[in-house]
Design a protein around this motif. Structure first.
Motif, mmCIF file in Angstrom:
data_model
loop_
_atom_site.group_PDB
_atom_site.id
_atom_site.type_symbol
_atom_site.label_atom_id
_atom_site.label_comp_id
_atom_site.label_asym_id
_atom_site.label_seq_id
_atom_site.Cartn_x
_atom_site.Cartn_y
_atom_site.Cartn_z
ATOM 1 N N UNK A 38 1.150 9.421 4.310
ATOM 2 C CA UNK A 38 1.266 8.623 3.284
ATOM 3 C C UNK A 38 -0.077 7.887 2.927
ATOM 4 N N UNK A 39 -0.615 8.352 1.533
ATOM 5 C CA UNK A 39 -1.802 8.058 1.259
ATOM 6 C C UNK A 39 -1.788 6.550 0.693
ATOM 7 N N UNK A 40 -3.005 5.770 0.287
ATOM 8 C CA UNK A 40 -2.952 4.658 -0.282
ATOM 9 C C UNK A 40 -3.013 4.849 -1.797
ATOM 10 N N UNK A 41 -1.968 4.014 -2.538
ATOM 11 C CA UNK A 41 -1.921 4.138 -3.931
ATOM 12 C C UNK A 41 -3.235 3.317 -4.574
ATOM 13 N N UNK A 42 -3.739 3.921 -5.667
ATOM 14 C CA UNK A 42 -4.840 3.204 -6.102
ATOM 15 C C UNK A 42 -4.864 1.798 -6.266
ATOM 16 N N UNK A 43 -3.732 1.204 -6.885
ATOM 17 C CA UNK A 43 -3.785 -0.373 -7.086
ATOM 18 C C UNK A 43 -3.608 -0.814 -5.692
ATOM 19 N N UNK B 16 -0.692 18.840 -1.049
ATOM 20 C CA UNK B 16 -1.980 18.900 -0.488
ATOM 21 C C UNK B 16 -1.859 18.099 0.952
ATOM 22 N N UNK B 17 -0.825 17.748 1.571
ATOM 23 C CA UNK B 17 -1.031 16.857 2.610
ATOM 24 C C UNK B 17 -0.936 15.542 2.724
ATOM 25 N N UNK B 18 -0.792 15.115 1.092
ATOM 26 C CA UNK B 18 -0.850 13.571 1.096
ATOM 27 C C UNK B 18 0.068 13.332 -0.131
ATOM 28 N N UNK B 19 0.891 12.105 0.231
ATOM 29 C CA UNK B 19 1.893 11.457 -0.887
ATOM 30 C C UNK B 19 1.772 9.956 -1.134
ATOM 31 N N UNK B 20 1.116 9.316 -2.027
ATOM 32 C CA UNK B 20 0.771 8.010 -2.023
ATOM 33 C C UNK B 20 2.215 7.273 -2.164
ATOM 34 N N UNK B 21 2.197 6.291 -1.121
ATOM 35 C CA UNK B 21 3.336 5.391 -0.988
ATOM 36 C C UNK B 21 2.722 4.144 -0.344
ATOM 37 N N UNK B 22 3.391 2.833 -0.870
ATOM 38 C CA UNK B 22 2.985 1.545 -0.695
ATOM 39 C C UNK B 22 4.003 1.119 0.503
ATOM 40 N N UNK C 135 6.382 -7.989 1.426
ATOM 41 C CA UNK C 135 5.805 -6.360 1.223
ATOM 42 C C UNK C 135 4.141 -6.483 1.469
ATOM 43 N N UNK C 136 3.670 -7.427 0.952
ATOM 44 C CA UNK C 136 2.319 -7.822 0.786
ATOM 45 C C UNK C 136 1.897 -9.197 1.339
ATOM 46 N N UNK C 137 0.621 -9.433 1.887
ATOM 47 C CA UNK C 137 0.374 -10.705 2.492
ATOM 48 C C UNK C 137 0.200 -11.759 1.502
ATOM 49 N N UNK C 138 -0.352 -11.201 0.183
ATOM 50 C CA UNK C 138 -0.234 -12.133 -0.953
ATOM 51 C C UNK C 138 1.084 -12.263 -1.871
ATOM 52 N N UNK C 139 2.071 -11.791 -1.156
ATOM 53 C CA UNK C 139 3.370 -11.852 -1.570
ATOM 54 C C UNK C 139 3.772 -11.164 -3.092
ATOM 55 N N UNK C 140 2.772 -10.241 -3.420
ATOM 56 C CA UNK C 140 3.085 -9.599 -4.698
ATOM 57 C C UNK C 140 3.977 -8.465 -4.552
ATOM 58 N N UNK C 141 4.321 -7.871 -5.586
ATOM 59 C CA UNK C 141 5.637 -6.858 -5.449
ATOM 60 C C UNK C 141 5.126 -5.506 -5.100
ATOM 61 N N UNK C 142 5.850 -4.766 -4.721
ATOM 62 C CA UNK C 142 5.614 -3.303 -3.942
ATOM 63 C C UNK C 142 5.176 -2.403 -5.346
ATOM 64 N N UNK C 143 4.266 -1.517 -5.070
ATOM 65 C CA UNK C 143 3.858 -0.690 -6.018
ATOM 66 C C UNK C 143 4.641 0.596 -6.425
#
Length: 756
Positions: free
Chosen positions: A665-670, A705-711, A562-570
């Motif tokens: 799809x917006x960028x989640x804060x973490x 509002x036109x945005x939904x945060x998705x990893x 899911x991520x290049x550092x192999x961390x879990x999906x948010x």
């Protein structure tokens, strides 16, 4: 004198309006020997043999281009358009057309009435000029009622007064050499009531085994309006058989197919005897086909048990077993088999040499000229097209488009006659020369004269007075000193010469995943390629990656990190939050109208590509086919290394009962803390907001509002501004007009993004 046509049809019709002429002060038949062969001025009988010109050619057996180079050249032709216009494409890749066509697109593809046009026909041996009422009857035959009113087609009404609709496009194969007509009618028409040799309604001939897209059906159900890779036209329904997507794919890219998988007919034409056809349980197969130069036939294995003991009196050595297409009773494609003599064909493609080119060019010598391929003959451009098919080249249909092909080019405009002669002398035998309305092949030079061969129309006996034309209408050899109707000789009329070689401007449009690119090693599905399209005018030197989401068969069975550092999906999505591996590329959802999301995403992406090219942007189409074997990581990495921004087209799948609207799809804060996301997330958010602004300006519904945060995997591996834009959900209308409204909004948003 013009007809309002689609660009390709109009370009073909132009040829009929430019009489091809040359001076002939005498023929051999005018000499004492009345039985002599007729010859153009300064042509001797020995010049009617290919071996004469082969012997005068330097390195005639040198391979001029390999199969790989020809395949690459074909890709340039497929990408090329007419200079200073948005269309038409010189040659079309039918695999990249939509599964539906809109009523508006059909309207502009079919011949239109123009009151300045004069078409004549013969009725009871009397010459009759068609009236506007006759054209109205054409429209009735063409079944135009769902497409627009007669007033609209007459150019008197801008609004067709009918509801915009989409119609299905069906894939098919031509089962015998046939004609493409401007109208669904076999009647001979002319635009000159004193000249009946050319049929103005004839658009082109088309060979057996050519793939076509069936766009429309005539009112009497006897004709199909089809699109081939070189032009549109009406074809007899019995000459076309419907096929599956898998079958359709077999009839492309012969320069890339194994040599042993097909044969190419190199004889001018050959009637296949009935006894050569292998008996099969094919009750619908009855016709014994005539094979024409340039026809490709797939082959079978003589050792196949189906072909044992099939001939009662002989075993046909020096022959191939070839597939012969036919139309089944249910209109699907059927395959019969026949033994094809090796003397009329070659295994795979001929080697592209000057000797082979000249040998092919002389096989139809003396055959009748056939405007638009009428009467199973060839005109000048079709003559060249069929010759070069034997080497694997995909040539455009008419002379104007052939002169616009890529490759080494000599422009003759503003050159003196001495400079023109010098330039021609530099050409190799087999090069193409042309002026508006005619194209021909260069043979060589002798005693200061430059000789050419072509399928041509008429000579004029006196270039100064132009008193009377002599209708040659044959494949013929002549010099460039012969005179046209305008009083100038061919040398003075020349505009271009073309050689089949890289002129230094070819661009590698196909872009596969480079394993050396950062994060490429995380990808697991990467045998496909993206395609780069370059704007023709007002180029901004900005490339936009347009990613039609989904469309990779088997992608839902593969997992990638899911991520290049192999961390879990948010966050959740296709895969739940907390997993370290996500689906490589999912299959997408299905719309309420039955269409798949992958199909609609691709149509939308293609509309966006065309709109962006017109605005001067270059476009990297990440997916440009129904099945592109690139997973989400591969698509992202290709975009990172070849584009300024990356936009993925999607529609959301949810439990809603109506169209909920657009969002990105917006960028989640973490996720913003993760490398490389932290380097681009702010610009990615700005890009998303710009796209939503553009969609909102089109009065489209916007979700929340036109945005939904998705990893997303796309966001995690991006090194450039990137956005997954969701243009609605399963209840969003998918007709052409609705998709183009969304595309207009996206273009507005992209322009806004780059204006800051």
């Amino acid at each position: 004198m013009q007809i309002k046509l689609s660009c390709l049809v109009f370009a073909s019709l132009i040829l009929a309006l430019a009489s091809i002429s040359c001076a002939s002060s005498s023929f051999s038949a005018d000499s004492d020997n009345q039985n002599a062969v007729r010859l153009a001025p300064d042509v001797r009988q020995e010049m009617l043999d290919a071996s004469y010109w082969i012997s005068k050619t330097r390195n005639p057996y040198k391979i001029k281009m390999t199969k790989e180079q020809i395949a690459f050249w074909n890709k340039q032709v497929v990408q090329a358009t007419m200079p200073e216009t948005d269309s038409p494409y010189l040659v079309s890749d039918l695999r990249k057309f939509d599964s539906v066509i809109s009523s508006a697109e059909l309207r502009i593809s079919i011949i239109h009435y123009n009151q300045s046009i004069s078409w004549y026909t013969k009725r009871r041996d009397e010459i009759y000029r068609l009236t506007e009422s006759d054209w109205h009857s054409f429209y009735e035959k063409m079944h135009f009622a769902p497409l627009g009113t007669f007033a609209y087609f007459s150019g008197r009404q801008k609004n067709p007064g009918v509801e915009a609709m989409d119609f299905p496009v069906r894939k098919a194969i031509v089962v015998r050499r046939s004609d493409l007509r401007l109208v669904p009618d076999d009647t001979v028409y002319t635009d000159d009531n004193e000249y009946w040799y050319d049929d103005t309604a004839q658009n082109s001939g088309i060979l057996m085994n050519e793939p076509v897209l069936v766009l429309w059906t005539s009112a009497d159900k006897k004709w199909f309006f089809v699109k081939s890779n070189f032009c549109n036209g009406w074809i007899h329904r019995e000459d076309v058989a419907f096929c599956t997507d898998k079958e359709f794919e077999r009839y492309f890219d012969y320069a890339e197919q194994p040599e042993s998988s097909f044969i190419t007919i190199t004889a001018d034409r050959f009637v296949l005897p009935a006894e050569y056809t292998i008996p099969q349980n094919a009750k619908d197969f009855s016709a014994v086909p005539e094979l024409f130069m340039g026809t490709y036939l797939h082959t079978a294995d003589w050792n196949d048990e189906r072909f044992s003991d099939i001939f009662s009196e002989r075993t046909p050595y020096a022959s191939y077993i070839a597939e012969i297409p036919y139309k089944k009773a249910d209109e699907s494609l059927g395959i019969a088999y026949a033994s094809v003599p090796g003397g009329i064909c070659t295994e795979g493609l001929l080697e592209f040499t000057a000797a082979n080119t000249l040998t092919l060019a002389f096989k139809p010598l003396g055959n009748r000229y056939g405007w638009g391929g009428m009467n199973d003959s060839r005109d000048c451009s079709e003559y060249l097209k069929d010759i070069f098919r034997c080497f694997g080249f995909m040539l455009p249909r008419n002379s104007r488009l052939q002169m616009a092909m890529p490759g080494e080019t000599i422009a003759f405009r503003k050159k003196s006659n001495s400079a023109r002669k010098s330039a021609i002398s530099s050409l190799e035998a087999g090069a193409i020369l042309g002026f508006p309305g005619h194209v021909f092949m260069y043979l060589g030079k002798e005693k200061g004269n430059h000789y050419v061969i072509s399928a041509l129309g008429a000579y004029y006996p006196d270039g100064k007075t132009i008193e009377k034309q002599i209708d040659v209408n044959s494949v013929n050899v002549n010099t460039v000193e012969v005179v046209r109707k305008n009083g100038k000789n061919w040398l003075e009329n020349l505009t271009h010469a073309k050689s089949f070689a890289d002129d230094g401007s070819f661009v590698e449009y196909e872009i596969p995943l480079n394993p050396k690119w950062k994060y490429a090693d995380f990808s697991k599905i990467n045998t496909g390629s993206a395609y780069l399209y370059k704007a023709k005018t007002n180029r901004r030197n900005i490339t936009i990656a347009v990613n039609a989401g989904h469309g990779a068969k088997g992608g839902n069975l593969v997992k990638t990190y899911s991520h290049p550092d192999k961390s879990p999906k948010l966050t959740g999505g296709t895969d739940p939050a907390g997993v370290t591996e996500s689906t490589a590329i999912s299959g997408g959802m299905q719309f309420a109208d039955g269409k798949t999301e992958a199909e609609v995403n691709l149509r939308t992406a293609r509309f966006l590509k065309d709109a962006l090219l017109k605005k001067g942007f270059d476009v990297l189409m990440i997916r440009d086919s129904d099945d592109t074997q690139l997973d989400n990581i591969a698509r992202t990495v290709i975009s990172n290394n070849n584009a300024r921004i990356h936009i993925a087209i999607h529609f959301d799948s949810d439990a809603q009962t109506e169209d909920k609207g657009c969002f990105y799809c917006g960028v989640p804060p973490d996720l913003r803390k993760l490398f490389p996301v932290k380097k681009h997330w702010k610009e990615s958010e700005r890009l998303g907001q710009c796209l939503i602004d553009g969609l909102r300006n089109q009065n489209l519904p916007i979700y929340q509002n036109g945005s939904l945060e998705v990893d997303l995997t796309q966001t995690s591996y991006s090194t450039i501004p990137t956005v997954d834009i969701e243009l609605g959900n399963q209840h969003t209308p998918t007709d052409t007009e609705s998709l183009k409204i969304r595309v207009d909004g996206l273009v507005m948003g992209i322009l806004q993004f780059f204006s800051k």
